[in-house]
Enzyme design. Structure first.
Site, PDB file in Angstrom:
ATOM      1  N   GLU A  46     -26.234 -19.363   8.623  1.00 22.19           N
ATOM      2  CA  GLU A  46     -25.081 -20.133   9.084  1.00 22.19           C
ATOM      3  C   GLU A  46     -23.747 -19.420   8.914  1.00 22.19           C
ATOM      4  OE1 GLU A  46     -27.655 -21.262   7.481  1.00 22.19           O
ATOM      5  OE2 GLU A  46     -28.353 -23.087   8.450  1.00 22.19           O
TER       6      GLU A  46
ATOM      7  N   GLU B 278     -34.167 -25.282   6.159  1.00 27.46           N
ATOM      8  CA  GLU B 278     -33.746 -26.476   5.412  1.00 27.46           C
ATOM      9  C   GLU B 278     -34.805 -27.578   5.514  1.00 27.46           C
ATOM     10  OE1 GLU B 278     -29.721 -26.535   7.253  1.00 27.46           O
ATOM     11  OE2 GLU B 278     -29.057 -26.814   5.177  1.00 27.46           O
TER      12      GLU B 278
END
Ligand SMILES: NC(=O)c1ccc[n+]([C@@H]2O[C@H](COP(=O)([O-])OP(=O)(O)OC[C@H]3O[C@@H](n4cnc5c(N)ncnc54)[C@H](O)[C@@H]3O)[C@@H](O)[C@H]2O)c1
Length: 691
Positions: A127, A107
């Site tokens: 995730e 990210e």
């Protein structure tokens, strides 16, 4: 404290490098360090562009798990704030990505204006494996760079993707062999980057006419999964919002992330993740505990387990001697190993050259004299104390001093086996699970005399073989099979009282187990468990156990190997069908023991089976056989198909509430057809329920 970020100039490019071994986790110190360095670069008149890179040959594996649940994890600058700083930087930022680039690490890189990766880098957003979704813009930025379809794949599967497979996307501006830093500096200094205002991922318009259709197709696939989990579904919803404004998408992502944090599934998955990491920590073993070399091994017995263990060792590049009792058995063992490798070659999982290389590490022999120089000998012969005694007498005679002696016994006493040798401190149990080259669990059994460095070496072997090693004390069945025995015994009682094997299997499979107890029994074979039951009946006065499975064996229904067990298999092993003969057997058995069958709810089935595991688990914990409740969970998650999103039996019980569990256990003890002794609550369970 050592500096976590470094700043230097090269060809008018500010290079910011961050370090936080072992995986460059984005701890508060790292985030703050990068933010400060970014500020410095903005103010530095000699810096035209900025390169961001991780130290130690990798970018970052994401959040620092050591900060989980601490104030540092949410302290400013948060990862979102840091990514915002990167993205809004007036000077262009280039991420130089080597090795691992996962989760928050990716990210962060998505917030940069350009990305250069080494060809062996792996990028992903894992995730969902923790029941979450990327919470720092990943769901909004990744689709803008790789397209919606690929973004859904990556986010919903959580699997990392090699940089080479992403080279054709806007995610990577350049893929280079070797260190990406030089390429990143080159790009930063080039005319392509310098004169233009930095392109921001958030400003890339997302043009995907089939966004809605792609998301709908993903939802349909996810609904078919068992059990359906909330995180991947929420991730698709949030990706579907990329047709709105970027900031709305980001806000939705945030809300979804916070909601998912509170789901039982995410709590279970996060517990499983942390418990696996904690399992390696063992009383009396520190990083300073010496470990012995593991350069060459010997495996004694080349049956089902010996062959699988040999393959696990060969896969890790450890040369080994394979010892058998006679030439015919040795030939069969070699054929078994060849069979495993040939199947992998046929499936395209292994090249023929690699198979030959691994096979060349194998030295078959009938002579113990040949194997004396092995660093570790792992015994996997018949489950008979007499046969094991012969083997360990031979090993004691031939093995070099300091060699580790290990037994793969499932039920025999490791201390007794160690007593056959003059060196019990070199002895431990290494309990593999079948198929041994596939199953992740390894129970490392600590005998009474096992030396700390022998135990530490056993744990190291687990790591080398890429297994999850859990230490168990010595008891009948160790952690896993001892609990399994309680669970299976309870499953037979449920049939006596009125449930069918099919109903029980379906109920526990809906709970999330990979397979119900009757299908597992058919797979493993009922003769093995019959022999164990007979031994227990002889050894333990008052041992109660249904005779129903004994009767099944008398019908020669030994499981899949005889084509019939609790089920018939007219269409092959994957398609169990209910059996009229078994129904008859069950009806006659109920009449014989005087039980009139009653309807049993699925919820009673699941509670009785799972709490049987929990009650026995509590005893195991109390006796010190397992070090911590999390170890028991890891055993069940990695060796017995317990649903990962429920975190393991002990975590599941804690979530249900110990008091509730104890109350159910007491109810079961009052069942007129039950086995009240079975349901005597473990003292630890009573204590936990009271506290
Ligand atoms: N099958 C499982 O699922 C499983 C799982 C974990 C542990 N175990 C344990 O692993 C061990 C082996 O089980 P298995 O299922 O592979 O049995 P198996 O019958 O398939 O293999 C045993 C092998 O040992 C060989 N052998 C017997 N005596 C020997 C001797 N004196 N020297 C050398 N070789 C000898 C036999 O020829 C045979 O090939 C047992 O202790 C069992 O309890 C089995």
């Amino acid at each position: 404290m050592a500096e976590v970020t470094a700043y230097r100039l090269e060809r008018a490019v500010a290079i910011i490098s961050f370090a936080n071994p072992p995986v460059n986790g984005l701890s508060h110190a790292v985030r703050a360090g990068i933010a400060t360095a970014l500020e410095r670069a903005q103010a530095d008149p000699s810096a035209r562009a900025i390169v961001l890179t991780g130290a130690g040959g990798l970018f970052s594996a994401g959040a620092d798990i050591r900060e989980f649940g601490t104030p540092a994890s949410t302290a400013d600058p948060t990862l979102r704030q840091l990514i915002d700083l990167v993205e809004t930087s007036a000077k262009p930022v280039i991420a130089a990505i080597a090795g691992t680039c996962l989760g928050g690490g990716l990210e962060l890189a998505l917030g940069a204006h350009y990305r250069v990766a080494s060809s062996d880098a792996r990028l992903g957003l894992p995730e969902v494996k923790l029941g979450l979704l990327p919470g720092a813009g990943g769901t909004q930025r990744l689709p803008r760079l790789v397209g919606v379809e690929r973004a859904i794949d990556m986010i919903v599967s959580g699997e990392p993707v090699p940089a080479t497979a992403l080279a054709d996307t806007a995610l990577l501006d350049l893929v280079v062999d070797g260190d990406p830093l030089a390429g990143a500096v080159e790009l930063a200094a080039s005319a392509r980057v310098a004169p233009k205002p930095p392109p921001r991922t958030r400003d890339i318009p997302l043009v995907e006419p089939s966004l809605a259709a792609l998301c709908e197709a993903a939802r349909t696939r996810l609904k078919a999964e068992r059990p359906p989990l909330p995180a991947p579904m929420r991730a698709v919803d949030v990706i579907a919002a990329t047709n709105g404004t970027f900031d709305e998408g980001l806000a939705l992502e945030r809300r979804a992330f916070l909601e998912l944090m509170e789901t039982p599934e995410s709590k279970g998955l996060r517990h499983a993740f942390l418990a696996e990491r904690a399992a390696g920590k063992v009383d009396g073993i520190t990083p300073a505990t010496p470990v012995r070399p593991l350069d060459q091994a010997a495996v004694i017995g080349a049956g089902t387990m010996g062959a699988g263990i040999a393959v696990a060792l060969l896969d890790a590049g450890i040369p080994l001697w394979l010892v058998e009792a006679d030439q015919a058995a040795l030939d069969r063992g070699l054929a078994r190993i060849a069979g495993i490798y040939d199947a992998q070659v046929t499936k395209g999982k292994l090249t023929a050259t690699e198979r030959d290389r691994r096979f060349a590490l194998l030295r078959p022999t009938l002579s113990y004299e040949a194997i004396g120089q092995a660093d570790v000998a792992i015994e996997a012969v018949f489950e008979s104390l007499e046969v094991k005694r012969e083997v360990f007498l031979a090993l004691d005679r031939v093995m070099k001093p300091g060699a580790i002696l290990a037994t793969n016994t499932s039920t025999l006493d490791v201390n007794t086996i160690a007593g056959f040798t003059q060196r019990p401190s070199d002895m431990l149990g290494l309990h593999f699970f079948s198929p041994a080259h596939v199953m992740r669990l390894l129970e490392v059994v600590r005998g009474r005399a096992t030396a700390p460095e022998v135990l530490a070496t056993g744990l190291k072997l687990g790591k080398t073989l890429r297994k999850v090693a859990v230490v168990s004390g010595v008891c009948d069945g160790f952690i896993g099979n001892r609990m399994l025995e309680a669970y299976t015994r309870q499953a037979w009682y449920l049939v006596e009282e009125g449930a069918t094997p099919q109903q029980i299997d379906r109920a526990v499979e809906s709970f999330g187990f990979a397979m119900g107890p009757f299908r597992v029994g058919d797979l493993v074979g009922h003769d093995v468990s019959l022999a164990i039951r007979e031994r227990r009946r002889a050894e333990r006065p008052g041992y109660l156990c249904s005779t129903l499975p004994d009767k099944l064996c008398r019908l020669e229904r030994l499981g899949q190997k005889t084509g019939a067990g609790w089920y018939d298999y007219p269409e092959g092993p994957r398609r169990p069908a209910s059996s009229a003969a078994v129904e008859e057997l069950i009806t006659a058995h109920r009449a014989e023991i005087g039980v009139s069958s009653r309807h049993i709810d699925d919820s009673e089935i699941v509670d009785r089976l799972v709490y049987a595991l929990v009650n026995e688990g509590a005893r195991i914990l109390e006796e010190g056989i397992a070090t911590r409740a999390g170890d028991i969970d890891v055993v069940y998650l990695t060796g017995y198909g317990f649903p990962r999103a429920r975190g393991g039996p002990m975590f599941h019980a804690e979530q249900a509430g110990w008091r509730q569990v104890l109350q159910r256990v007491r109810e079961f003890a009052r069942n007129p057809h039950g086995d009240p002794a079975f349901w005597t609550p473990a003292p630890l369970l009573e204590r936990l329920a009271g506290s």
